[in-house]
Design a protein around this motif. Structure first.
Motif, PDB file in Angstrom:
ATOM      1  N   ARG A  89      -0.871  -7.168  12.336  1.00  0.00           N
ATOM      2  CA  ARG A  89       0.593  -8.448  13.446  1.00  0.00           C
ATOM      3  C   ARG A  89       0.685  -8.324  15.015  1.00  0.00           C
ATOM      4  O   ARG A  89       0.064  -9.205  15.616  1.00  0.00           O
ATOM      5  CB  ARG A  89       1.506  -8.497  12.547  1.00  0.00           C
ATOM      6  N   LEU A  90       0.225  -6.588  14.761  1.00  0.00           N
ATOM      7  CA  LEU A  90       0.713  -6.528  16.396  1.00  0.00           C
ATOM      8  C   LEU A  90      -0.387  -6.987  17.329  1.00  0.00           C
ATOM      9  O   LEU A  90      -0.408  -7.386  18.074  1.00  0.00           O
ATOM     10  CB  LEU A  90       0.904  -4.960  16.666  1.00  0.00           C
ATOM     11  N   TRP A  93      -0.798 -10.824  17.919  1.00  0.00           N
ATOM     12  CA  TRP A  93       0.539 -10.819  19.233  1.00  0.00           C
ATOM     13  C   TRP A  93       0.070 -10.785  20.180  1.00  0.00           C
ATOM     14  O   TRP A  93      -0.206 -11.690  20.871  1.00  0.00           O
ATOM     15  CB  TRP A  93       1.609  -9.917  18.757  1.00  0.00           C
ATOM     16  N   THR A  96      -2.732 -13.122  21.410  1.00  0.00           N
ATOM     17  CA  THR A  96      -1.813 -14.552  22.245  1.00  0.00           C
ATOM     18  C   THR A  96      -1.298 -14.548  23.150  1.00  0.00           C
ATOM     19  O   THR A  96      -1.277 -15.471  23.424  1.00  0.00           O
ATOM     20  CB  THR A  96      -0.584 -15.168  21.164  1.00  0.00           C
TER      21      THR A  96
END
Length: 143
Positions: A89-90, A93, A96
């Motif tokens: 997830r990190l 993120w 992006t």
């Protein structure tokens, strides 16, 4: 390549095979790990309980993985595999974030390109491994 791929933690990983083989001995040595019969069931168990319960199990693995604990590389791989969802997830993120020029080997790479995403995965994977191997298990409890 994903964060897990960078660490070589796919389902056919040699280190995870070692963790699977060692799991019964780890459970016998530390009852906190006895929450699941097999190592492969641990990742599904972790999000099903509260953070205090999951931290107890992760702490037991962190102790096994730490150089000043069990110094067991298979345990390090096991805890890294358990922490992969958050690390992924990190990395997602970070990939992006608005494009900026970053440098790899003195060659400019535009963030957001495949090379930048792969580099982010590499960096997150390497930091995850460092965190797993250097966790201060003697004074910290929240993994």
């Amino acid at each position: 390549m994903s964060v897990g791929d960078q660490l070589g933690l796919d389902d056919n990983s040699e280190l995870l095979d070692q963790a699977r083989q060692k799991w019964p001995a780890w459970v016998a040595a530390d009852r906190r790990l006895g929450v699941v019969e097999e190592f492969d069931d641990l990742r599904a168990w972790l999000p099903s309980v509260d953070s205090a319960a999951s931290d107890e199990v992760l702490l037991a693995l962190a102790m096994l993985a730490a150089p000043d604990g069990g110094d067991d590389i298979a345990a390090a791989a096991a805890i890294a595999k358990c922490l992969l969802p958050g690390a992924c997830r990190l990395a997602g993120w970070l990939s992006t974030l608005p494009p900026r020029e970053v440098f790899r080997d003195s060659q400019p790479v535009a963030a957001g390109s495949w090379s930048a995403v792969e580099r982010i995965d590499e960096l997150v994977a390497s930091q995850l491994w460092i965190e797993v191997r250097t966790f201060k298990w003697r004074r910290l409890r929240k993994v």
